[in-house]
Scaffold this active site. Structure first.
Site, PDB file in Angstrom:
ATOM      1  N   LYS A   1      -4.731  11.741   9.780  1.00  0.00           N
ATOM      2  CA  LYS A   1      -3.835  11.064   8.756  1.00  0.00           C
ATOM      3  C   LYS A   1      -3.892  11.676   7.580  1.00  0.00           C
ATOM      4  CE  LYS A   1      -4.330   6.893   9.767  1.00  0.00           C
ATOM      5  NZ  LYS A   1      -5.411   6.965  10.937  1.00  0.00           N
TER       6      LYS A   1
ATOM      7  N   CYS B   1      -2.825  -9.524   6.255  1.00  0.00           N
ATOM      8  CA  CYS B   1      -3.777  -8.510   6.599  1.00  0.00           C
ATOM      9  C   CYS B   1      -5.223  -9.305   6.156  1.00  0.00           C
ATOM     10  CB  CYS B   1      -3.498  -7.326   5.864  1.00  0.00           C
ATOM     11  SG  CYS B   1      -4.361  -5.882   5.954  1.00  0.00           S
ATOM     12  N   MET B   2      -5.531  -9.384   5.124  1.00  0.00           N
ATOM     13  CA  MET B   2      -6.989  -9.690   4.616  1.00  0.00           C
ATOM     14  C   MET B   2      -7.006 -11.099   4.230  1.00  0.00           C
ATOM     15  SD  MET B   2      -7.869  -7.170   5.562  1.00  0.00           S
ATOM     16  CE  MET B   2      -9.550  -7.922   5.387  1.00  0.00           C
TER      17      MET B   2
ATOM     18  N   MET C   1      -8.344  -7.214  12.312  1.00  0.00           N
ATOM     19  CA  MET C   1      -7.132  -7.939  12.497  1.00  0.00           C
ATOM     20  C   MET C   1      -7.127  -8.889  13.796  1.00  0.00           C
ATOM     21  SD  MET C   1      -5.167  -7.711  10.048  1.00  0.00           S
ATOM     22  CE  MET C   1      -6.688  -7.512   9.045  1.00  0.00           C
TER      23      MET C   1
ATOM     24  N   GLY D   1      -7.777  -3.578   5.918  1.00  0.00           N
ATOM     25  CA  GLY D   1      -6.932  -2.607   6.383  1.00  0.00           C
ATOM     26  C   GLY D   1      -6.488  -1.596   5.377  1.00  0.00           C
ATOM     27  N   GLN D   2      -6.151  -1.956   4.463  1.00  0.00           N
ATOM     28  CA  GLN D   2      -5.084  -1.203   3.426  1.00  0.00           C
ATOM     29  C   GLN D   2      -6.128  -0.424   2.547  1.00  0.00           C
ATOM     30  OE1 GLN D   2      -1.171  -2.623   2.804  1.00  0.00           O
ATOM     31  NE2 GLN D   2      -2.193  -4.404   2.888  1.00  0.00           N
TER      32      GLN D   2
HETATM   33  P1  MGD Z   1       3.884  -0.106   5.373  1.00  0.00           P
HETATM   34  O1  MGD Z   1       4.385   0.937   6.348  1.00  0.00           O
HETATM   35  O2  MGD Z   1       2.657   0.494   4.980  1.00  0.00           O
HETATM   36  O3  MGD Z   1       4.180  -1.399   5.871  1.00  0.00           O
HETATM   37  O4  MGD Z   1       3.305  -3.728   6.323  1.00  0.00           O
HETATM   38  P2  MGD Z   1       4.132  -2.997   5.146  1.00  0.00           P
HETATM   39  O5  MGD Z   1       3.337  -2.856   3.994  1.00  0.00           O
HETATM   40  O6  MGD Z   1       5.470  -3.364   5.291  1.00  0.00           O
HETATM   41  O7  MGD Z   1       4.833  -0.119   4.146  1.00  0.00           O
HETATM   42  C1  MGD Z   1       4.419   0.523   2.715  1.00  0.00           C
HETATM   43  C2  MGD Z   1       5.708   0.882   2.310  1.00  0.00           C
HETATM   44  O8  MGD Z   1       5.367   1.374   0.905  1.00  0.00           O
HETATM   45  C3  MGD Z   1       6.193   2.027   2.980  1.00  0.00           C
HETATM   46  O9  MGD Z   1       7.696   1.888   3.146  1.00  0.00           O
HETATM   47  C4  MGD Z   1       6.087   3.291   2.224  1.00  0.00           C
HETATM   48  O10 MGD Z   1       6.984   4.429   2.272  1.00  0.00           O
HETATM   49  C5  MGD Z   1       6.354   2.859   0.843  1.00  0.00           C
HETATM   50  N1  MGD Z   1       5.127   3.494  -0.176  1.00  0.00           N
HETATM   51  C6  MGD Z   1       4.194   4.421  -0.101  1.00  0.00           C
HETATM   52  N2  MGD Z   1       3.768   4.893  -1.299  1.00  0.00           N
HETATM   53  C7  MGD Z   1       4.516   4.009  -2.089  1.00  0.00           C
HETATM   54  C8  MGD Z   1       4.274   4.198  -3.827  1.00  0.00           C
HETATM   55  O11 MGD Z   1       3.488   4.779  -4.271  1.00  0.00           O
HETATM   56  N3  MGD Z   1       4.940   3.214  -4.338  1.00  0.00           N
HETATM   57  C9  MGD Z   1       6.114   2.432  -3.728  1.00  0.00           C
HETATM   58  N4  MGD Z   1       6.784   1.731  -4.398  1.00  0.00           N
HETATM   59  N5  MGD Z   1       6.337   2.559  -2.422  1.00  0.00           N
HETATM   60  C10 MGD Z   1       5.349   3.320  -1.536  1.00  0.00           C
HETATM   61  C11 MGD Z   1       1.923  -3.776   6.465  1.00  0.00           C
HETATM   62  C12 MGD Z   1       1.430  -5.064   6.903  1.00  0.00           C
HETATM   63  O12 MGD Z   1       2.176  -5.402   8.265  1.00  0.00           O
HETATM   64  C13 MGD Z   1       0.044  -5.444   7.229  1.00  0.00           C
HETATM   65  S1  MGD Z   1      -0.969  -4.651   5.772  1.00  0.00           S
HETATM   66  C14 MGD Z   1      -0.311  -6.187   8.208  1.00  0.00           C
HETATM   67  S2  MGD Z   1      -2.010  -5.931   8.626  1.00  0.00           S
HETATM   68  C15 MGD Z   1       0.481  -6.598   9.395  1.00  0.00           C
HETATM   69  N6  MGD Z   1       0.127  -6.118  10.608  1.00  0.00           N
HETATM   70  C16 MGD Z   1       0.665  -6.178  11.620  1.00  0.00           C
HETATM   71  C17 MGD Z   1       0.409  -6.092  13.132  1.00  0.00           C
HETATM   72  O13 MGD Z   1      -0.844  -5.934  13.303  1.00  0.00           O
HETATM   73  N7  MGD Z   1       1.329  -6.292  14.090  1.00  0.00           N
HETATM   74  C18 MGD Z   1       2.645  -6.376  13.691  1.00  0.00           C
HETATM   75  N8  MGD Z   1       3.245  -6.579  14.859  1.00  0.00           N
HETATM   76  N9  MGD Z   1       3.040  -6.382  12.660  1.00  0.00           N
HETATM   77  C19 MGD Z   1       2.186  -6.360  11.443  1.00  0.00           C
HETATM   78  N10 MGD Z   1       2.570  -6.456  10.221  1.00  0.00           N
HETATM   79  C20 MGD Z   1       1.797  -6.408   9.138  1.00  0.00           C
HETATM   80  P1  MGD Z   2      -5.434  -3.689  15.248  1.00  0.00           P
HETATM   81  O1  MGD Z   2      -4.636  -2.670  16.162  1.00  0.00           O
HETATM   82  O2  MGD Z   2      -4.257  -4.393  14.350  1.00  0.00           O
HETATM   83  O3  MGD Z   2      -6.267  -2.872  14.569  1.00  0.00           O
HETATM   84  O4  MGD Z   2      -7.433  -2.505  12.218  1.00  0.00           O
HETATM   85  P2  MGD Z   2      -7.559  -3.178  13.485  1.00  0.00           P
HETATM   86  O5  MGD Z   2      -7.618  -4.779  13.441  1.00  0.00           O
HETATM   87  O6  MGD Z   2      -8.858  -2.561  14.123  1.00  0.00           O
HETATM   88  O7  MGD Z   2      -6.042  -4.646  16.215  1.00  0.00           O
HETATM   89  C1  MGD Z   2      -7.303  -4.855  16.661  1.00  0.00           C
HETATM   90  C2  MGD Z   2      -7.674  -5.273  17.706  1.00  0.00           C
HETATM   91  O8  MGD Z   2      -7.638  -6.790  17.794  1.00  0.00           O
HETATM   92  C3  MGD Z   2      -6.845  -4.769  18.820  1.00  0.00           C
HETATM   93  O9  MGD Z   2      -7.538  -3.715  19.686  1.00  0.00           O
HETATM   94  C4  MGD Z   2      -6.535  -6.008  19.610  1.00  0.00           C
HETATM   95  O10 MGD Z   2      -6.626  -5.900  21.204  1.00  0.00           O
HETATM   96  C5  MGD Z   2      -7.454  -7.195  19.065  1.00  0.00           C
HETATM   97  N1  MGD Z   2      -7.199  -8.495  19.486  1.00  0.00           N
HETATM   98  C6  MGD Z   2      -6.256  -9.202  19.820  1.00  0.00           C
HETATM   99  N2  MGD Z   2      -6.263 -10.188  20.151  1.00  0.00           N
HETATM  100  C7  MGD Z   2      -7.536 -10.446  19.827  1.00  0.00           C
HETATM  101  C8  MGD Z   2      -8.296 -11.586  20.143  1.00  0.00           C
HETATM  102  O11 MGD Z   2      -7.928 -12.999  20.308  1.00  0.00           O
HETATM  103  N3  MGD Z   2      -9.766 -11.623  19.642  1.00  0.00           N
HETATM  104  C9  MGD Z   2     -10.270 -10.473  19.233  1.00  0.00           C
HETATM  105  N4  MGD Z   2     -11.449 -10.489  18.944  1.00  0.00           N
HETATM  106  N5  MGD Z   2      -9.544  -9.410  19.201  1.00  0.00           N
HETATM  107  C10 MGD Z   2      -8.300  -9.250  19.571  1.00  0.00           C
HETATM  108  C11 MGD Z   2      -6.176  -2.983  11.339  1.00  0.00           C
HETATM  109  C12 MGD Z   2      -6.170  -2.229  10.023  1.00  0.00           C
HETATM  110  O12 MGD Z   2      -5.972  -0.894  10.199  1.00  0.00           O
HETATM  111  C13 MGD Z   2      -5.190  -2.647   8.832  1.00  0.00           C
HETATM  112  S1  MGD Z   2      -5.281  -4.268   8.608  1.00  0.00           S
HETATM  113  C14 MGD Z   2      -4.822  -1.862   8.391  1.00  0.00           C
HETATM  114  S2  MGD Z   2      -3.625  -2.464   7.117  1.00  0.00           S
HETATM  115  C15 MGD Z   2      -4.680  -0.174   8.411  1.00  0.00           C
HETATM  116  N6  MGD Z   2      -3.777   0.087   9.274  1.00  0.00           N
HETATM  117  C16 MGD Z   2      -3.677   0.970   9.946  1.00  0.00           C
HETATM  118  C17 MGD Z   2      -2.681   1.821  10.662  1.00  0.00           C
HETATM  119  O13 MGD Z   2      -1.387   1.333  10.421  1.00  0.00           O
HETATM  120  N7  MGD Z   2      -2.984   2.762  11.480  1.00  0.00           N
HETATM  121  C18 MGD Z   2      -4.169   3.324  11.440  1.00  0.00           C
HETATM  122  N8  MGD Z   2      -4.168   4.407  12.428  1.00  0.00           N
HETATM  123  N9  MGD Z   2      -5.242   2.978  11.088  1.00  0.00           N
HETATM  124  C19 MGD Z   2      -5.041   1.856  10.138  1.00  0.00           C
HETATM  125  N10 MGD Z   2      -6.109   1.231   9.746  1.00  0.00           N
HETATM  126  C20 MGD Z   2      -6.171  -0.080   9.076  1.00  0.00           C
HETATM  127 FE1  SF4 Z   3      -8.549   8.567   7.902  1.00  0.00          FE
HETATM  128 FE2  SF4 Z   3      -8.767   6.251   6.751  1.00  0.00          FE
HETATM  129 FE3  SF4 Z   3     -10.283   8.031   5.963  1.00  0.00          FE
HETATM  130 FE4  SF4 Z   3      -7.596   8.209   5.352  1.00  0.00          FE
HETATM  131  S1  SF4 Z   3      -9.211   6.830   4.601  1.00  0.00           S
HETATM  132  S2  SF4 Z   3      -9.093   9.979   6.110  1.00  0.00           S
HETATM  133  S3  SF4 Z   3      -6.952   7.275   7.371  1.00  0.00           S
HETATM  134  S4  SF4 Z   3     -10.431   7.114   7.821  1.00  0.00           S
END
Ligand code: MGD
Ligand code: MGD
Ligand code: SF4
Length: 752
Positions: free
Chosen positions: A80, A169-170, A337, A374-375
């Site tokens: 990525k 998220c956090m 998460m 996460g972010q």
């Molecule tokens: P992103 O795709 O990161 O997801 O949810 P979102 O924040 O809604 O959205 C970022 C947006 O910003 C994108 O549309 C991108 O194109 C835009 N962007 C990129 N760079 C810039 C920039 O420089 N400026 C501006 N203005 N825009 C920009 C994330 C949220 O989703 C998170 S953090 C979590 S942890 C949750 N995780 C989660 C999950 O685990 N399961 C499910 N089902 N839903 C989840 N939703 C949550």
């Molecule tokens: P997730 O896939 O949301 O990712 O990073 P992670 O939290 O590692 O969920 C992690 C695991 O939680 C899953 O494997 C799920 O099975 C497990 N889980 C579900 N239920 C339970 C439970 O009851 N107990 C326990 N212990 N585990 C459970 C998320 C992180 O990743 C975040 S928050 C962001 S914002 C970033 N997003 C992101 C992305 O969108 N893509 C990739 N490739 N990397 C990312 N990095 C960051």
């Molecule tokens: Fe990959 Fe995360 Fe490192 Fe970017 S910050 S290169 S997504 S591990």
């Protein structure tokens, strides 16, 4: 040596297995790009690992990136990160402002667009007061962007409705750290990985979500076969595949498992009495201080046998893991998460820290609880600057009069300027917007029409005529664009300058590499223009650019334990990231907090070795956190658990990674993971269409039958805008952190 994009294709086919590219193959070249004219130091704009990158620029365009050898990632990147350049030039880039007229977005000038935005915000404030306007931001925005937005709203407009996706998220991690240690953010650093001899990875799929950190963990294990890895996750993820012990349990029951581990540690006399008698307070969930014996009594409900019955994990495996954790010379926990996105998210966080405090596995290199962020800038940008509805900069709370007074003084405001009531948290805010109680919202760097749980409610609300949404979004195909009233074109990642702060308290500068496309402007400029047009006092918002904002925030921090006065802009330009606290320009940054001699917040002559200064008595807290179930447990009608999460090659709502052919090809669509036993029970074969139905909505996904999910649970990745699983998820949230329970809800499945 460089990789051509054609070669990357070969790797991408197996990219889930390939964690990282780096060292000799550190950059991915655009076709026939040639050697760049210059390399600009920056940071990957994806995950909270915060890898340093060097951006290769030729003829004013980004042509490649490579890992920064001087940052913690030592030149390595995952795919990525290595494939970011084509995203900048995607054909969907929004390059001019738009206004929605008769349901259709029509091009407009900046002046027309901003005049409309300001008239809507001023109108809302005039008619309904300051709490009718809101900001909704992101852990991917630059620190300066979030700090500025928070100050405009809280100090300039009188509204504490400042929220953002870090709530999704956090928030539970913040709640966990603050209740246990009195201060947010991890105590250790990535360097702990190289010294730990036991890793406890719970609720984190590190191999896909923090690949470069996971690579460091895997390297540690490879170097020393005695290093043990425990993974606690109801899925057998790629992360779990290198574990010595994989605890697979009924979703949500890990609270009982962690209490049972504490029970075993005490029964086996593996607790560190010298440590916990001096540095720990034992506290019941209703905040009564008690003694160690009361804790022992509390844990009697969590014998390994009782926990085994509840969770499905064999008692002897719980015992083995508890001993492994306690007996290691250094235990490091990672979580994400799987713990945070739960209605008991804060409690789950507390329970991990309990294990460290009970055993004294903290405050020495290789021993620490470590929440994975996460972010890329949820820590530095939102948590540290106070970009949420209950926070002020540096962990201060809106509800505390003395905190408001201090910030008002630092900001040069009249006493009483900051409203005393916290604003609306994310779910409440979008509920209020959907009911048109919040009238105008400014959304930056997030895609809520895809990412909110139980999203149909919110997209319906976004369609109303009596509320107003302005969205700053670089890509025309992002879901939220469908619903906004005004669309603004932001500069993207390498087109602007500012700071990201990653998981380990490391602040790094992203320098501007190229000019913004078309009429795009950095979000800082957009917000400064907004503040000026809203008539916010120029003494409150005196900034000209992002450097000025950093300067104010840096100086403000020096009066708090976040103190990073030593992290100046010129220093950031030279160095590849510095960890706060860092009080002076010659300070190297802090790897271990709360330890005398390591943490500059503790006087050198302080009487004790450890000082948890976030708590008035200097002691961290071991909390009694009983097992309680999920908000929506499976039942006869909806007998299975729906779990949602991520895949290695896509970022969140896919607006960016779906633009990269190599990444899109590796995961073109969302799917449903079904366990082999369940597949047999429901007559489902690999590749069959499967109908998933929850109390909120239903949708068909293609089945991937495997041993990854445990029986009784299905998993769907949420990146796909065509198959939006958030129409089915639940918006119940943790009472303390207000973070939604994306990881567990009840679902029924059948072959479609
Ligand atoms: P992103 O795709 O990161 O997801 O949810 P979102 O924040 O809604 O959205 C970022 C947006 O910003 C994108 O549309 C991108 O194109 C835009 N962007 C990129 N760079 C810039 C920039 O420089 N400026 C501006 N203005 N825009 C920009 C994330 C949220 O989703 C998170 S953090 C979590 S942890 C949750 N995780 C989660 C999950 O685990 N399961 C499910 N089902 N839903 C989840 N939703 C949550
Ligand atoms: P997730 O896939 O949301 O990712 O990073 P992670 O939290 O590692 O969920 C992690 C695991 O939680 C899953 O494997 C799920 O099975 C497990 N889980 C579900 N239920 C339970 C439970 O009851 N107990 C326990 N212990 N585990 C459970 C998320 C992180 O990743 C975040 S928050 C962001 S914002 C970033 N997003 C992101 C992305 O969108 N893509 C990739 N490739 N990397 C990312 N990095 C960051
Ligand atoms: Fe990959 Fe995360 Fe490192 Fe970017 S910050 S290169 S997504 S591990």
């Amino acid at each position: 040596m460089e990789l051509t994009r054609r070669e990357v294709l070969k790797y991408a086919a197996a990219s889930s297995a390939m964690m990282a590219i780096g060292g000799p193959m550190s950059s991915v070249m655009a076709a026939d790009a040639g050697e760049p004219d210059k390399w600009v130091k920056s940071v990957c704009r994806f995950c909270g690992t915060g890898c340093g990158v060097m951006v290769g620029v030729k003829d004013g365009k980004v042509v490649t990136v490579k890992g920064d050898p001087n940052n913690h990632n030592e030149g390595f990147l995952c795919l990525k990160g290595a494939l970011m350049p084509p995203i900048v030039y995607a054909k969907e880039r929004v390059t001019k402002p738009y206004i929605r007229k008769n349901g259709v977005l029509k091009p407009a000038s900046w002046d027309e667009a901003m005049s409309l935005v300001v008239s809507k915000f001023k109108g809302a404030i005039k008619e309904h007061g300051p709490t009718s306007v809101a900001y909704y931001g992101s852990g991917q925005a630059l620190t300066e962007e979030t700090y500025l937005a928070s100050k405009i709203w809280k100090a300039g407009l009188g509204s504490n409705n400042v929220e953002g996706n870090p709530r999704l998220c956090m928030a539970s991690a913040v709640g966990g750290y603050v209740t246990t240690f009195g201060k947010d953010e991890p105590c250790g650093s990535y360097d702990d990985i190289d010294a730990a001899t036991c890793f406890f990875i719970i609720g984190s799929n590190m191999s896909e979500c923090h690949p470069i950190l996971f690579k460091r963990v895997a390297k540690r294990k490879q170097a020393d076969p005695n290093v043990k890895i425990i993974v606690a996750d109801p899925r057998r993820t790629n992360t779990a595949r290198i574990a010595d012990e994989h605890l697979s349990f009924r979703p949500g029951t890990d609270l009982a498992i962690m209490n049972a581990m504490a029970y075993v540690i005490i029964q086996e006399e593996l607790d560190n009495q010298r440590f916990h008698s001096k540095y720990v307070t034992f506290m019941t969930s209703d905040k009564k201080k008690v003694d160690f014996d009361a804790y022992v009594k509390f844990l009697e409900d969590y014998t390994p046998e009782k926990a085994a019955k509840l969770s499905g994990v064999p008692a002897d495996q719980i015992i083995r893991c508890a001993k492994m954790f306690a007996e290691a010379s250094g235990s490091m926990s990672f979580w994400c998460m799987g713990l945070n996105q739960r209605i008991r998210g804060v409690w789950a966080n507390n329970l991990v820290s309990n294990l460290h405090l009970l055993t004294g596995q903290i405050g020495k290199t290789g021993a620490t609880p470590f929440s994975l962020t996460g972010q890329p800038n949820a820590c530095g940008g939102v948590r540290d600057t106070g970009g949420l509805c209950h926070l002020l900069p540096a962990g201060r709370l809106i509800k505390k009069p003395e905190h408001r007074a201090h910030v008002e003084k630092q900001w040069g405001l009249k006493p009483g300027t900051i409203a005393p009531k916290p604003g609306l948290h994310t779910v409440a805010l979008w509920n209020a917007f959907s009911e048109a109680k919040v009238k105008a919202i400014f959304v930056i760097c997030t895609n809520p029409a895809h990412s909110m749980p139980n999203v149909n409610i919110y997209t319906e609300g976004m369609k109303r005529d009596d509320n107003f949404m302005v969205l700053s979004e670089p890509f025309m195909d992002a879901e939220t664009v469908k619903y906004c009233d005004v669309l603004l074109p932001p500069a993207f990642w390498c087109e602007k300058r500012g700071v990201y702060g990653c998981s380990e308290r490391r602040y790094s500068l992203l320098d501007q590499s190229v000019e913004p496309m078309g009429e795009c402007k950095p979000d800082v400029e957009i917000l400064l223009d907004f503040a000026k047009r809203m008539g916010v006092d120029p003494k409150v918002i005196p900034f000209k650019n992002s450097d000025d904002i950093w300067e104010e925030w840096r100086i403000m921090s020096s009066e708090t334990p976040y103190n990073f006065a030593g992290i100046t802009r010129p220093r950031l330009e030279k160095e590849s990231g510095i960890l706060w606290p860092c009080p002076t320009e010659d300070h190297p940054g802090t790897k271990i907090r709360y330890v005398r001699g390591e943490d500059p917040n503790i006087p050198k002559d302080y009487k004790n070795k450890y000082h948890f200064y976030g708590k008035p008595d200097g002691r961290a807290v071991i909390w009694f956190r009983p097992y309680k179930g999920a908000a929506e447990e499976p039942d006869n009608d909806y007998p299975m658990v729906l779990n949602t999460g991520r895949v290695i090659d896509h970022w969140h709502t896919g607006t960016m990674t779906m633009k990269v052919p190599e990444l899109r090809r590796s995961f073109p669509n969302a799917y449903v993971e079904v366990n082999t036993e369940d597949a047999k029970k429901y007559g489902i074969q690999n590749g069959d269409d499967v109908l998933l139905e929850t109390r909120r909505d239903k949708m068909v996904f293609q089945a991937k039958v495997s041993d990854v999910c445990r029986p009784g649970m299905v998993f769907v990745p949420w990146f796909d805008a065509k198959l939006m699983i958030n129409k089915l998820t639940l918006n119940a949230f943790d009472k303390g952190s207000k973070q939604p329970e994306y990881k567990i809800c009840a679902v029924r499945i059948k072959k479609a």
